[in-house]
Design a protein around this motif. Structure first.
Motif, PDB file in Angstrom:
ATOM      1  N   CYS A 338      -2.417   8.488  -0.624  1.00  0.00           N
ATOM      2  CA  CYS A 338      -3.274   8.030  -1.105  1.00  0.00           C
ATOM      3  C   CYS A 338      -3.698   6.532  -1.520  1.00  0.00           C
ATOM      4  N   CYS A 478      -7.405  14.696  -8.701  1.00  0.00           N
ATOM      5  CA  CYS A 478      -8.032  13.415  -9.281  1.00  0.00           C
ATOM      6  C   CYS A 478      -9.522  13.954  -9.278  1.00  0.00           C
ATOM      7  N   CYS A 520      -1.643  17.980  -7.326  1.00  0.00           N
ATOM      8  CA  CYS A 520      -2.197  18.177  -6.232  1.00  0.00           C
ATOM      9  C   CYS A 520      -0.768  18.585  -5.546  1.00  0.00           C
TER      10      CYS A 520
HETATM   11 NI1  WCC Z   1      -4.209  14.262  -4.366  1.00  0.00          NI
HETATM   12 FE1  WCC Z   1      -6.950  13.482  -3.536  1.00  0.00          FE
HETATM   13 FE2  WCC Z   1      -6.037  12.442  -5.872  1.00  0.00          FE
HETATM   14 FE3  WCC Z   1      -4.524  11.235  -3.538  1.00  0.00          FE
HETATM   15  S1  WCC Z   1      -4.144  12.258  -5.189  1.00  0.00           S
HETATM   16  S2  WCC Z   1      -6.897  11.351  -3.869  1.00  0.00           S
HETATM   17  S3  WCC Z   1      -4.881  13.515  -2.318  1.00  0.00           S
HETATM   18  S4  WCC Z   1      -6.535  14.736  -5.504  1.00  0.00           S
END
Ligand code: WCC
Length: 669
Positions: A338, A478, A520
């Motif tokens: 990410c 997130c 996550c």
């Molecule tokens: Ni999990 Fe989606 Fe954020 Fe990356 S850190 S952006 S997978 S929710």
């Protein structure tokens, strides 16, 4: 269906809006401005592009002349959409599970006393997980047990035959369903390889069969790699319990060295938390003219340190560039997943040191200081010193003032505890509240941000609708950080947003109506809660009987697709927002919805409209209530309990209520 390149309203977060404006004025691009300039490829977005071999890439776009095109090899639209989906799921599962593997290696190094700075913080949990692996605990040291857990966990990652140990944690009925369909993952790695093989040119060309394989691979993530990552993180860094901390760009400090940890793993960030609190490091920061060191997080590395150590979060995925644009970040330290490549160039416009740390992730232009669990403290100290040395280089800054309190840290262990204390901890009160109709149902709202839709808006809208309808919400990733920004992860939110039944439950237990359950990989905690609810009794005997849904309203990552697939394979109705990556194939759309529902009880649908997501979710919850012969949901039955003080507070307007609670007006975000 063609979609807008970017929404008219870029964000509902005032701090983000302020930084987007600053970026525009300074002439720097962000994901927001780039999304507006570059529309998504309509062929790829719908799953119509096949690039699996060099006869193509083939574009399977139906036209009037050719309404049902096939690829050069004859692959159908269904095969291509299913193959693409399966590969996305395998990539997501690989990312989560590799994160799990690194934690297993760290645990192994701790067991051998070779991991500088780490310890076994939750030894009770170590004993619990040892039992899942059939490891004896009596009369043995924690290190001995940890060594055996690491060995068994690695064996589950690498398993070639048989079944993963952790699958036993699912309800019996669920295990039988998986077994009868051949969905029991053999080893986490094997299932990822299996998908990469069967999606190679000339292999599996049956959409149904491909997607069954994808479900098995995703189950290896949810009940394997991710669940092990969560458990071992808890053993090493502590099992979370609620605490109060802050979120949004306003957590950055004007007179302190600001260090941001970003990405998804807790291993290095936990060491950085330790180092920034060392007196000699704080003194060193003061010697450079700063008043102290301020650590903050972004994305799921943030969630890891937020819920365990109370380290504030500077925001979610789309806040990563915006944090640098404040001009106040001395170092952004990233691990895996990410992380936008744009951070590298953007950092050079300011004084920010952009530091990559994973042996797997190098980014052109970044300073690479490689992490090694055997010398983690030394590496953390080197990085923090670099950040401090950079403080005198800071120039113009603009830090938004927006910041909100939140209460993260609802591990499944804590939820069981809060529902009955040490001696009577159980999920019974939660099941009872659903059975009585005080709670209409439960929802997990998780996942990313995506600049193709208004930042945070769908997370916020959907969760508020659920609260109004007496649906208890759990969040990770997130999405949790999004709603933290708007005050939904606080007890007061029950008074401001919850329906009467949910409010009573929150009031009686003393919890927010939205429970932050972690990062996550910690979606595995939600699996554990669902499994415990199903075995507690009163809500059927399987996860698919529970009146609940899972939503990823603003998804962008392949990990989200793996999460969606393992929840669906576990019996949950899962809805994704933004757009459908399988839109080019009605057959695949039907397989993942009606088809999967028939065989595993759960399904996965892509629904861009948030109001429609809420409508389908509530209809599903009500249908599950009816199937269990529970009383139909009736909001008018609830809301009459609560002590006098609570009733007085409820009668006040939101601002007056905050004043009455806090003794002084607290600005609502
Ligand atoms: Ni999990 Fe989606 Fe954020 Fe990356 S850190 S952006 S997978 S929710």
């Amino acid at each position: 269906m063609a979609r807008e390149a970017a929404p008219k309203l870029q964000t509902i977060d005032p701090a983000a809006a302020e930084m987007i404006k600053r970026a525009d004025e300074l002439g720097y691009s962000t994901a927001f401005s780039r999304a507006a300039k570059m529309a998504a490829c309509p062929i790829g977005a719908e799953g119509a592009c096949c690039s699996m071999c060099n006869m193509g890439p083939c574009r399977l776009v139906p036209t009037k002349a050719n309404p049902d095109p096939v690829g050069i090899c004859g692959a159908t639209r269904a095969t291509v959409a299913a193959r693409n989906m399966a590969r996305h799921i395998a990539a997501g599962a690989a990312a989560h599970s590799d994160h799990g593997r690194d934690l297993i290696f760290t645990l192994d190094a701790v067991a051998k006393d070779e991991a500088q700075g780490y310890e076994l913080r939750d030894q009770a949990k170590l004993q619990t997980i040892a039992k899942y692996f059939g490891i004896k605990v009596d009369g043995r040291t924690a290190r001995e047990i940890a060594g055996d857990v690491a060995a068994k966990a690695i064996a589950d990652m690498a398993g070639q035959k048989g079944e993963l140990n952790y699958l036993k944690r699912a309800p019996k009925k669920r295990q039988e369903i998986w077994r009868s369909l051949g969905l029991m993952p053999r080893g986490v790695d094997r299932e990822v390889v299996d998908i990469l093989h069967r999606t190679h040119m000339g292999d599996d060309q049956d959409a149904d069969h491909l997607l069954l394989g994808a479900m098995r691979c995703a189950l290896g993530d949810g009940w394997g790699g991710s669940m092990m990552a969560t458990d071992i993180s808890d053993v090493l860094f502590g099992t979370p319990s609620p605490l109060v901390t802050k979120v949004n760009l306003g957590v950055l400090q004007n007179n302190e060295v600001n260090i941001i940890v970003h990405g998804n793993e807790p291993t290095l960030s936990e060491m950085i938390v330790r180092v920034v609190n060392e007196p000699e490091m704080i003194e060193y920061a003061k010697s450079k003219g700063a008043q102290g060191i301020n650590l903050a997080g972004i994305c799921c590395t943030a969630n890891e340190t937020l819920m365990r150590q109370g380290v504030p979060s500077a925001g979610n995925d789309l806040n990563q560039e915006l944090a640098i644009i404040t001009g106040a970040v001395e170092a952004m330290i990233v691990d895996v997943q990410c992380i936008m490549q744009s951070l590298s160039d953007l950092s050079t416009k300011f004084h920010t040191k952009f530091i990559t740390t994973s042996p797997k992730v190098k980014i052109e232009g970044a300073t690479h200081i490689e992490f090694d669990e055997h010398h983690a403290l030394d590496i953390a100290r080197q990085i923090v010193r670099l950040a401090i040395d950079n403080y005198p280089n800071r120039k113009n800054t603009q830090i938004p003032t927006h910041v909100a309190d939140l209460v993260p840290g609802f591990s499944h262990e804590y939820i069981r505890y809060m529902l009955g204390g040490v001696y009577r901890g159980s999920f019974r009160p939660l099941n009872d509240a659903i059975m009585a109709g005080r709670l209409r149902g439960v929802a997990g709202v998780v996942g990313c941000n995506n600049p193709r839709v208004t930042h945070d808006e769908a997370h916020n809208y959907i969760v508020k609708e659920f609260l109004k309808n007496d649906v208890l919400v759990v969040q990770t990733g997130c999405g949790a950080l999004a709603n933290g920004k708007y005050g939904l992860l606080l007890g007061e939110a029950a008074m401001d947003y919850a329906g009467p039944g949910l409010r009573e439950v929150c009031e009686a237990i003393g919890i927010p109506p939205v429970l932050h359950m972690g990062s996550c990989v910690d979606n595995s905690r939600i699996l554990t809660v669902l499994s415990e609810m199903a075995t507690e009794g009163g809500l059927g005997e399987d996860i698919s009987d529970i009146p609940g849904v899972g939503i990823a309203p603003e998804w962008m990552s392949e990990k989200a697709l793996s999460i969606g697939a393992y929840f669906a394979a576990s019996g949950v109705y899962v809805l994704f927002g933004v757009n459908s990556p399988i839109e080019n194939s009605d057959a695949v759309t039907k397989i993942m919805s009606e088809g999967w529902e028939k065989i595993v009880g759960g399904k996965m649908e892509f629904v861009p409209d948030s109001a429609e997501i809420v409508r389908r979710s509530l209809a599903h919850i009500d249908a599950k209530r009816a199937a269990l012969k529970l009383p139909p949901y009736d909001a008018s039955k609830w809301g009459k309990s609560g002590d006098e003080r609570m009733q007085q507070l409820l009668a006040l307007k939101e601002e007056e209520r905050r004043k009455a609670i806090y003794g002084a007006p607290v600005p609502a975000e």
